[in-house]
Design an enzyme around this catalytic site. Structure first.
Site, short mmCIF file in Angstrom:
data_model
loop_
_atom_site.label_atom_id
_atom_site.label_comp_id
_atom_site.label_asym_id
_atom_site.label_seq_id
_atom_site.Cartn_x
_atom_site.Cartn_y
_atom_site.Cartn_z
CG HIS A 31 -0.67 0.33 2.72
ND1 HIS A 31 0.03 1.52 3.28
CD2 HIS A 31 -0.02 -0.36 3.45
CE1 HIS A 31 0.61 1.21 4.33
NE2 HIS A 31 0.68 0.17 4.83
CB CYS A 32 1.10 4.29 -1.91
SG CYS A 32 -0.67 5.01 -3.06
CB ALA A 33 -0.46 8.19 0.96
#
Length: 666
Positions: A31-33
């Site tokens: 996942h990213c932000a």
């Protein structure tokens, strides 16, 4: 995480697993932000439309080799962890995820995907050139336009514009290829300029023998100074080499002299390889393929004709088709008739039929219409690059249907003895070149209608087969995992475009509301703009919530108000904040800068740290980020506005850090 939330996230994880094609189809999780990112064995097994309706999901899309599901800052961390636990799979770094995505494909799949990635990047330019070329062709055949000074002038400008785009297509390909393979895009532009410099003889003129070619001798090897106009495959190969060299020298050259020496070495070595190895190999491939195809048409009768028109558009993918012009002109000189022109023409219209076949199977998809309709229009004027790279090659089965349609059209050309009296135009404008002998005009129309219809039919039918195969594989996976009758999600919502942060806001503490209204200051200096102008659909369409953006003039990010740090991304490009009045804020620096893996970023805040307005949160090297090909726009998103609040934005203008840009009020 309390039990109730855990149960809700487990239900979300169960639904995502099922709709992503089953446990066996999920190869990696990260996942990213704001987004959950999945690498799947087969992206086509994922039911994207159904995933959009999963609880808390704000949007879904496929970008490159990843299925990206938008949840929002903070929430995505918990969902990712629960999903990883349910699959007994570790959450991966984004770099590892990308590596996993590449490993899942065989060499041919990786090559096709890379080719698709390169051309998707420059597709708007190809579409513009195609439509301008068609318009120029029509205007050029209207006497009234030619006799009117203004209309003639406009027609000429259109012709120049379209010709310039296609003339410099190798430069565009080199740029996109270098960017795709991790180099600095400007180095792709540099090598593209070298390929097309007017210091070299024009490739088309050299092929026809109308220009003198200078030959150098380096290490005893002859090097012909011929340009690479139309050299798409050469541009692809040299683009890959340039990207790898750029990465190599950027890491090996000492930093004190890197800015001067690294681009010098990349350009010098790339140029040497272009003229000594890659260019000659590309030209040799072009000549060999051309010779084989022409030999087939001359010696294998209807089989040769069908084979030529069946694979001719595959040659267009490589850019090697431009050499056919020299052969066509020689045919006209020797025999007065050009049989290659109608063969290429039916091959083109068959690919247009395949585009329509794909469109017919995806009529409810707005994106399919947006791409297929202009692509088909360009096909009518003899330009297939938008259709090939934007649709047929991208979705695989349409290219097969188009090739079959082209082969059948080629057989019709053989049996009707169809030929042209010139070359250079095909499909609709090309009818003017048809040899009228033996009902040539009628046969031209018949051959094209048959090729169009068979391209459509086979693409449509093969598409059905593809869908059935995928459905069978999904059912098989579900049976293996005992998910044939999955339990419904409890507490879920319908509709994918939920108000950003609506669920999370319900959990927000009600304390601190006396701090409203809450002034939001500029978090950096630069050009203050609305979030809808940012070149990222997730932000611009406000999927995560309303917001603002600043095109920064400095490389620093400051706290926009008194707040607490809730989340700092490992990749350092994004931070989540909670204001004193309870609103959740995400500051995201750059577009797709997650791919930099923290390079050029330095964060000065930590999770749980309390900040005062104006405290330094982050520093970043905006010039190096920009040089690496990334948009540096910094976005501030109100991901979880406190219940009952709204945001009033200031007008767009140039701001200094700390200056008021918005106010959160009840």
């Amino acid at each position: 995480m309390d039990a109730e939330k855990r149960k809700r996230y487990e239900n979300i994880a169960s639904e995502l697993t099922r709709l992503a094609g089953g446990r066996n189809n999920i190869l990696g999780i990260a996942h990213c932000a704001t987004r959950l990112r999945l690498v799947l064995e087969d992206n086509d097994k994922a039911d994207i439309h159904a995933i959009e309706d999963v609880d808390l999901v704000k949007g879904v899309f496929v970008a490159g080799d990843q299925l990206q599901i938008i949840f929002g800052a903070g929430l995505v961390n918990d969902v990712c962890q629960v999903l990883a636990d349910s699959l007994h799979m570790d959450s991966m770094s984004l770099g590892d995820l990308k590596t996993k995505a590449n490993k899942r494909m065989n060499p041919l799949q990786r090559a096709v995907k890379a080719l698709s990635d390169v051309f998707i990047e420059i597709m708007p330019g190809i579409l513009a050139a195609a439509l301008l070329t068609g318009l120029s062709s029509v205007l050029g055949n209207i006497d009234f336009v030619q006799d009117n000074d203004t209309l003639y002038g406009l027609s000429r400008l259109i012709n120049i514009s379209s010709g310039a785009i296609f003339g410099f297509l190798p430069l565009c390909v080199a740029y996109s290829t270098v960017k795709r393979f991790g180099g600095r895009p400007i180095m792709g532009i540099v090598i593209g300029c070298i390929m097309l410099t007017n210091s070299l003889a024009d490739a088309s003129a050299a092929a026809q023998g109308t220009v003198e070619v200078t030959t150098l001798h380096i290490f005893g090897l002859p090097v012909d100074l011929i340009g690479f106009q139309g050299g798409i495959i050469v541009a692809l190969l040299i683009g890959i080499v340039t990207a790898k060299l750029d990465i190599f020298f950027e890491t090996k050259v000492p930093e004190v002299i890197r800015l001067l020496v690294s681009p010098l070495l990349t350009t010098l070595v790339s140029s040497f390889l272009l003229f000594m190895i890659i260019g000659p190999v590309g030209r040799g491939l072009a000549n060999g393929i051309t010779a084989v195809l022409v030999w087939m048409t001359q010696h294998l009768g209807v089989i040769g004709y069908a084979a030529f028109s069946g694979v001719q558009q595959l040659i267009v993918i490589t850019g090697l088709h431009h050499v056919f012009g020299a052969i066509e002109s020689q045919l006209l000189v020797d025999t007065g008739r050009n049989f290659l022109n109608p063969l290429m023409s039916v091959a083109i219209i068959a690919q247009g039929g395949a585009v329509l076949g794909y469109l017919a199977r995806n009529m409810k998809d707005a994106k399919a219409k947006e791409l297929c309709i202009p692509s088909f229009i360009s096909v009518l004027f003899g330009i297939t690059e938008p259709a090939l790279f934007g649709v047929n090659l991208r979705y695989r089965y349409p290219i097969i249907g188009g090739c079959i349609g082209g082969a059948i059209g080629g057989a019709v050309v053989y049996f009707t003895n169809l030929a042209a009296l010139g070359f250079g135009t095909t499909v609709v404008p090309g009818i003017a070149l048809a040899d009228p002998a033996n009902n040539g005009y009628v046969n031209y129309v018949i051959a094209h209608v048959i090729a169009l219809a068979t391209g459509f039919l086979f693409a449509f039918l093969i598409g059905i087969g593809f869908d059935r195969r995928k459905a069978a594989e999904v059912l098989s996976d579900m049976k293996e995992e005992g998910q044939k009758n999955p339990a419904p999600v409890s507490g879920g919502t319908t509709g994918s475009r939920k108000t950003a942060g609506a669920d999370a806001a319900a959990d927000t503490a009600q304390t601190g509301r006396d701090g409203l209204p809450e002034e939001i200051g500029a978090f950096t200096s630069g050009e203050f703009i609305g979030i809808e102008k940012v070149d990222d659909p997730t932000f611009a369409q406000k999927i995560l919530g309303d917001g603002v953006a600043i095109v920064p003039s400095e490389g620093k990010i400051y706290a926009p108000c008194d707040c607490e740090v809730e989340m700092v991304m490992d990749t350092k490009h994004a931070v989540g904040l909670r204001t004193a009045a309870g609103s959740g804020i995400l500051i995201h620096v750059g577009i797709d800068t997650v791919n930099l893996q923290g390079k050029y970023f330095e964060v000065h805040a930590a999770d749980g740290q309390v900040l005062k307005k104006g405290d330094l949160i982050m520093e970043f090297d905006k010039d190096k980020i920009k040089a690496a090909g990334y948009d540096t726009s910094a976005c501030l998103i109100f991901t979880e506005p406190a219940g009952g609040t709204h945001v009033d934005r200031e007008p767009e203008h140039t701001v200094k850090a700390g200056e008021k840009i918005a106010v959160i009020t009840m």
